[in-house]
Design an enzyme around this catalytic site. Structure first.
Site, PDB file in Angstrom:
ATOM      1  N   CYS A  59      -0.152   7.205   1.979  1.00 19.38           N
ATOM      2  CA  CYS A  59      -1.194   8.173   1.612  1.00 19.38           C
ATOM      3  C   CYS A  59      -2.588   7.693   1.991  1.00 19.38           C
ATOM      4  CB  CYS A  59      -1.163   8.422   0.117  1.00 19.38           C
ATOM      5  SG  CYS A  59      -1.718   6.976  -0.778  1.00 19.38           S
ATOM      6  N   TYR A  81      -5.822   7.262  -5.760  1.00 20.84           N
ATOM      7  CA  TYR A  81      -4.768   6.270  -5.476  1.00 20.84           C
ATOM      8  C   TYR A  81      -4.945   5.704  -4.070  1.00 20.84           C
ATOM      9  CZ  TYR A  81       0.241   4.967  -4.669  1.00 20.84           C
ATOM     10  OH  TYR A  81       1.436   4.340  -4.374  1.00 20.84           O
ATOM     11  N   GLY A 110       0.849  -1.184   0.000  1.00 19.52           N
ATOM     12  CA  GLY A 110       0.000   0.000   0.000  1.00 19.52           C
ATOM     13  C   GLY A 110       0.882   1.230   0.000  1.00 19.52           C
TER      14      GLY A 110
HETATM   15  N1  LIG Z   1       7.685   4.991  -4.890  1.00 12.51           N
HETATM   16  C1  LIG Z   1       7.191   5.310  -3.718  1.00 12.51           C
HETATM   17  O1  LIG Z   1       7.532   6.352  -3.130  1.00 12.51           O
HETATM   18  C2  LIG Z   1       6.215   4.405  -3.036  1.00 12.51           C
HETATM   19  C3  LIG Z   1       5.716   3.249  -3.657  1.00 12.51           C
HETATM   20  N2  LIG Z   1       4.824   2.465  -2.967  1.00 12.51           N
HETATM   21  C4  LIG Z   1       4.240   1.263  -3.595  1.00 12.51           C
HETATM   22  O2  LIG Z   1       5.247   0.354  -4.008  1.00 12.51           O
HETATM   23  C5  LIG Z   1       4.817  -0.345  -5.177  1.00 12.51           C
HETATM   24  C6  LIG Z   1       5.842  -0.175  -6.281  1.00 12.51           C
HETATM   25  O3  LIG Z   1       6.112   1.172  -6.462  1.00 12.51           O
HETATM   26  P1  LIG Z   1       7.390   1.599  -7.345  1.00 12.51           P
HETATM   27  O4  LIG Z   1       8.340   0.467  -7.425  1.00 12.51           O
HETATM   28  O5  LIG Z   1       7.840   2.924  -6.842  1.00 12.51           O
HETATM   29  O6  LIG Z   1       6.719   1.815  -8.781  1.00 12.51           O
HETATM   30  P2  LIG Z   1       7.393   1.766 -10.226  1.00 12.51           P
HETATM   31  O7  LIG Z   1       6.604   2.710 -11.057  1.00 12.51           O
HETATM   32  O8  LIG Z   1       8.882   1.919 -10.117  1.00 12.51           O
HETATM   33  O9  LIG Z   1       7.107   0.259 -10.712  1.00 12.51           O
HETATM   34  C7  LIG Z   1       5.794  -0.112 -10.942  1.00 12.51           C
HETATM   35  C8  LIG Z   1       5.811  -1.465 -11.609  1.00 12.51           C
HETATM   36  O10 LIG Z   1       4.455  -1.852 -11.813  1.00 12.51           O
HETATM   37  C9  LIG Z   1       4.384  -2.483 -13.065  1.00 12.51           C
HETATM   38  N3  LIG Z   1       3.084  -2.213 -13.679  1.00 12.51           N
HETATM   39  C10 LIG Z   1       2.405  -1.053 -13.725  1.00 12.51           C
HETATM   40  N4  LIG Z   1       1.264  -1.216 -14.420  1.00 12.51           N
HETATM   41  C11 LIG Z   1       1.234  -2.522 -14.829  1.00 12.51           C
HETATM   42  C12 LIG Z   1       0.340  -3.304 -15.581  1.00 12.51           C
HETATM   43  N5  LIG Z   1      -0.787  -2.786 -16.075  1.00 12.51           N
HETATM   44  N6  LIG Z   1       0.630  -4.605 -15.804  1.00 12.51           N
HETATM   45  C13 LIG Z   1       1.776  -5.140 -15.314  1.00 12.51           C
HETATM   46  N7  LIG Z   1       2.684  -4.462 -14.574  1.00 12.51           N
HETATM   47  C14 LIG Z   1       2.395  -3.159 -14.350  1.00 12.51           C
HETATM   48  C15 LIG Z   1       5.479  -1.919 -13.946  1.00 12.51           C
HETATM   49  O11 LIG Z   1       5.909  -2.972 -14.787  1.00 12.51           O
HETATM   50  P3  LIG Z   1       6.787  -2.812 -16.136  1.00 12.51           P
HETATM   51  O12 LIG Z   1       8.080  -2.202 -15.715  1.00 12.51           O
HETATM   52  O13 LIG Z   1       6.919  -4.209 -16.646  1.00 12.51           O
HETATM   53  O14 LIG Z   1       5.976  -1.919 -17.052  1.00 12.51           O
HETATM   54  C16 LIG Z   1       6.529  -1.483 -12.932  1.00 12.51           C
HETATM   55  O15 LIG Z   1       7.560  -2.420 -12.864  1.00 12.51           O
HETATM   56  C17 LIG Z   1       3.450   0.226  -5.543  1.00 12.51           C
HETATM   57  O16 LIG Z   1       2.442  -0.594  -5.008  1.00 12.51           O
HETATM   58  C18 LIG Z   1       3.456   1.575  -4.849  1.00 12.51           C
HETATM   59  O17 LIG Z   1       2.144   1.978  -4.536  1.00 12.51           O
HETATM   60  C19 LIG Z   1       4.423   2.759  -1.692  1.00 12.51           C
HETATM   61  C20 LIG Z   1       4.897   3.880  -1.069  1.00 12.51           C
HETATM   62  C21 LIG Z   1       5.806   4.776  -1.691  1.00 12.51           C
HETATM   63  C1  LIG Z   2       4.433   8.151  -1.684  1.00 16.83           C
HETATM   64  C2  LIG Z   2       3.403   9.245  -1.784  1.00 16.83           C
HETATM   65  O1  LIG Z   2       3.776  10.108  -2.834  1.00 16.83           O
HETATM   66  C3  LIG Z   2       2.798  11.024  -3.241  1.00 16.83           C
HETATM   67  O2  LIG Z   2       2.481  11.903  -2.198  1.00 16.83           O
HETATM   68  P1  LIG Z   2       3.521  13.024  -1.758  1.00 16.83           P
HETATM   69  O3  LIG Z   2       4.401  12.475  -0.714  1.00 16.83           O
HETATM   70  O4  LIG Z   2       2.799  14.307  -1.466  1.00 16.83           O
HETATM   71  O5  LIG Z   2       4.313  13.160  -3.100  1.00 16.83           O
HETATM   72  P2  LIG Z   2       5.461  13.982  -3.742  1.00 16.83           P
HETATM   73  O6  LIG Z   2       6.747  13.273  -3.438  1.00 16.83           O
HETATM   74  O7  LIG Z   2       5.101  14.160  -5.173  1.00 16.83           O
HETATM   75  O8  LIG Z   2       5.433  15.427  -3.041  1.00 16.83           O
HETATM   76  C4  LIG Z   2       5.913  15.613  -1.750  1.00 16.83           C
HETATM   77  C5  LIG Z   2       5.992  17.103  -1.478  1.00 16.83           C
HETATM   78  O9  LIG Z   2       7.103  17.610  -2.229  1.00 16.83           O
HETATM   79  C6  LIG Z   2       6.715  18.806  -2.889  1.00 16.83           C
HETATM   80  N1  LIG Z   2       7.557  19.006  -4.079  1.00 16.83           N
HETATM   81  C7  LIG Z   2       8.420  20.053  -4.235  1.00 16.83           C
HETATM   82  N2  LIG Z   2       9.032  19.992  -5.440  1.00 16.83           N
HETATM   83  C8  LIG Z   2       8.554  18.856  -6.036  1.00 16.83           C
HETATM   84  C9  LIG Z   2       8.833  18.257  -7.308  1.00 16.83           C
HETATM   85  O10 LIG Z   2       9.634  18.765  -8.128  1.00 16.83           O
HETATM   86  N3  LIG Z   2       8.183  17.090  -7.582  1.00 16.83           N
HETATM   87  C10 LIG Z   2       7.308  16.525  -6.701  1.00 16.83           C
HETATM   88  N4  LIG Z   2       6.727  15.344  -7.040  1.00 16.83           N
HETATM   89  N5  LIG Z   2       6.996  17.084  -5.491  1.00 16.83           N
HETATM   90  C11 LIG Z   2       7.620  18.241  -5.180  1.00 16.83           C
HETATM   91  C12 LIG Z   2       5.252  18.557  -3.219  1.00 16.83           C
HETATM   92  O11 LIG Z   2       4.624  19.786  -3.496  1.00 16.83           O
HETATM   93  C13 LIG Z   2       4.774  17.912  -1.926  1.00 16.83           C
HETATM   94  O12 LIG Z   2       4.539  18.909  -0.958  1.00 16.83           O
HETATM   95  C14 LIG Z   2       1.573  10.317  -3.699  1.00 16.83           C
HETATM   96  O13 LIG Z   2       1.907   9.395  -4.689  1.00 16.83           O
HETATM   97  C15 LIG Z   2       1.029   9.567  -2.553  1.00 16.83           C
HETATM   98  O14 LIG Z   2      -0.095   8.833  -3.011  1.00 16.83           O
HETATM   99  C16 LIG Z   2       2.062   8.673  -1.992  1.00 16.83           C
HETATM  100  O15 LIG Z   2       1.797   7.513  -1.743  1.00 16.83           O
END
Ligand SMILES: NC(=O)C1=CN([C@@H]2O[C@H](COP(=O)(O)OP(=O)(O)OC[C@H]3O[C@@H](n4cnc5c(N)ncnc54)[C@H](OP(=O)(O)O)[C@@H]3O)[C@@H](O)[C@H]2O)C=CC1
Ligand SMILES: C[C@H]1O[C@H](OP(=O)(O)OP(=O)(O)OC[C@H]2O[C@@H](n3cnc4c(=O)[nH]c(N)nc43)[C@H](O)[C@@H]2O)[C@@H](O)[C@@H](O)C1=O
Length: 313
Positions: free
Chosen positions: A110, A137, A107
């Site tokens: 958020c 989301y 998850g």
């Molecule tokens: N990044 C963050 O800050 C955070 C992420 N998470 C959670 O962690 C998990 C992974 O995130 P993250 O690694 O950052 O995301 P990425 O965008 O780096 O990776 C997402 C992956 O999901 C796959 N994917 C997306 N859509 C499809 C689809 N329709 N069919 C098959 N595969 C799909 C992609 O596969 P492909 O490369 O093959 O296209 C990709 O490898 C998610 O559940 C996200 O909510 C939670 C908190 C914070």
């Molecule tokens: C993991 C988490 O990530 C998201 O929530 P978020 O934490 O708000 O995401 P963020 O990283 O984009 O922003 C954090 C803060 O940073 C500030 N900010 C400044 N400058 C930039 C900038 O250049 N890019 C971005 N993206 N943000 C910026 C921005 O304005 C905000 O105040 C959602 O996916 C949520 O669903 C979730 O799960």
């Protein structure tokens, strides 16, 4: 999980999925299956059903999702809701139909109410209104948690839900508009330094606070919990420390060696003012993060530089 257990990592190419993949390989697991989205679109119910019937994995890490920062979440509201619901419904249901022993659903922080008391305890879920910019989301993620619990209640499935805080690390998304703040600022400060820009603009006021966990630390936590955690509900994964966006920007500016000015574009949303995770439940189980923020940013920046020439977006 035995070393020869059949493990499916959904989203193995993503930042989280690839970190989990690295961790399982390092631990000596020999039967890991993966599919790129071009070969298996997890939004397609029949294709997912056929894949699970054919492969019959014993364990599943559900790290596939549509993921992005605050502007992406607020721009593609329908996609974030539809795609994440489709992916998780298909994978969770097909896991049940094919007798998957254990599934981990990822998850996100958020899911908690925008103005919940800090730090966020797991029991604060659904006690208040969500942050508007990423409500689609968050609703999808909350549905995933509830689906895992419902399949446990009705069918006895051991499907667990973990809630990571904001993540960063190898293989992050550096898209200028759709990425999260930490990778976005690495790219922006780097490009400003390379091109001699006098100022770098940060979105929002810089006052919101965020917590950041390195993705390989998350993978360690996921491995630990897949082995030791079998309960309904959810468990937070984070560092328990946060900092303001302004302080994050100053830290990245220092690491990259940018010497220009920082400006704030307050026309952009701040989103949630703070979302610090209470990680006492995880700490009490015996896991704590090891990669501190400054070290992690240096590792991520190096990875950004190494992959700079092959980056598409
Ligand atoms: N990044 C963050 O800050 C955070 C992420 N998470 C959670 O962690 C998990 C992974 O995130 P993250 O690694 O950052 O995301 P990425 O965008 O780096 O990776 C997402 C992956 O999901 C796959 N994917 C997306 N859509 C499809 C689809 N329709 N069919 C098959 N595969 C799909 C992609 O596969 P492909 O490369 O093959 O296209 C990709 O490898 C998610 O559940 C996200 O909510 C939670 C908190 C914070
Ligand atoms: C993991 C988490 O990530 C998201 O929530 P978020 O934490 O708000 O995401 P963020 O990283 O984009 O922003 C954090 C803060 O940073 C500030 N900010 C400044 N400058 C930039 C900038 O250049 N890019 C971005 N993206 N943000 C910026 C921005 O304005 C905000 O105040 C959602 O996916 C949520 O669903 C979730 O799960």
């Amino acid at each position: 999980m035995e070393k020869a257990s059949k493990i499916y990592i959904a989203g193995h190419r993503g930042m989280v999925g690839s970190a989990i993949y690295r961790k399982l390989q390092k631990e000596g697991f020999t039967n890991i299956i993966t599919r790129v989205s071009a070969d298996l679109d997890l939004r397609n119910q029949q294709d997912v059903a056929d894949f699970f019937a054919q492969e019959k994995p014993e364990y599943v890490f559900l790290a596939a999702a549509k993921v992005g920062g605050i502007v992406a979440n607020n721009t593609y509201r329908a996609d974030f809701l539809y795609e994440n619901l489709q992916i998780q419904n298909n994978v969770i249901h097909s896991s049940y139909v094919n007798g998957v022993k254990k599934l981990m659903f990822l998850g996100s922080s958020c899911i908690y109410p925008k103005l919940a008391p800090q730090p966020l305890k797991e029991e604060y879920l659904l006690t208040g209104l969500l942050e508007e910019t990423n409500e689609p989301y968050a609703i999808a993620k909350i549905a995933g948690i509830k689906m895992c619990d419902a399949y446990r209640a009705q069918y006895g499935c051991n499907y667990i839900s973990v809630m990571p805080t904001n993540l960063y690390g190898y293989n992050d998304n550096y898209h200028p508009q759709n990425s999260h703040v930490l990778p976005a600022l690495i790219r922006r400060f780097h490009e400003a330094k390379e091109q001699g820009f006098e100022t770098v603009t940060i979105w929002g006021t810089g006052t919101p606070k965020r917590e950041f966990l390195f993705a390989d630390d998350l993978a360690e936590a996921c491995y630990f919990l897949m082995k030791t955690y079998d309960a309904p509900g959810l468990i937070n994964i984070g560092t328990g420390e946060d900092l303001s966006i302004k302080d994050l920007a100053l830290l990245i500016k220092k690491i990259i060696g940018y010497t220009g000015e920082i400006k704030f574009d307050t026309s952009k949303s701040d989103g949630t003012p703070r979302k610090l995770m209470d990680v006492s439940k995880l700490h009490d189980k015996g896991w704590k993060h090891t990669i501190e923020l400054e070290d992690g940013i240096r590792l991520a920046y190096h990875d950004f530089l190494v992959n700079e020439n092959t980056r598409i977006a």
